[in-house]
Design a protein around this motif. Structure first.
Motif: not given
Length: 118
Positions: A22-24, A29-32, A74-80
């Motif tokens: 997921c790219a935001a 981003f770091s506050f979420y 750094a990339k504003n991403t979250v992976d599963l």
């Protein structure tokens, strides 16, 4: 404009693996706290996994030991990372971001289909 864009869904056989990303954009981003939810037709959206800004994770019991959530601020991403997939993992998977300390800022991606077929 806030956008959460999922990718990586698809078809896989039982026991296989998939990695969702997921790219935001449009948020600090770091506050979420970021999360992955899933939904079957006719059912409520359910939490699969979440990760706080500090990296604390939470998993649904049904995926513990099989799925791993991670984030890259750094990339504003979250992976599963989803391993040992089962047919019951079949669902639309949604990325979610919720501002820590200000839960009214709550955003969703458009969803990506994961199908585990026999």
């Amino acid at each position: 404009q806030v956008k959460l864009v999922e990718s990586g869904g698809g078809l896989v056989q039982p026991g296989g693996s998939l990695r969702l990303s997921c790219a935001a954009s449009g948020i600090t981003f770091s506050f979420y706290t970021m999360g992955w939810y899933r939904q079957d037709p006719g059912t409520k959206r359910k939490l699969v996994a979440s990760i706080t800004s500090r990296g604390s994770t939470n998993y649904a019991d049904s995926v513990k030991g099989r799925f791993t959530i991670s984030r890259d601020n750094a990339k504003n991403t979250v992976d599963l990372q989803m391993n040992s997939l089962k047919p019951e993992d079949t669902a639309v998977y949604y990325c979610n971001g919720i501002r820590e300390g200000l839960s009214t800022l709550n955003y969703w991606g458009q969803g990506t289909q994961v199908t585990v077929f026999l």
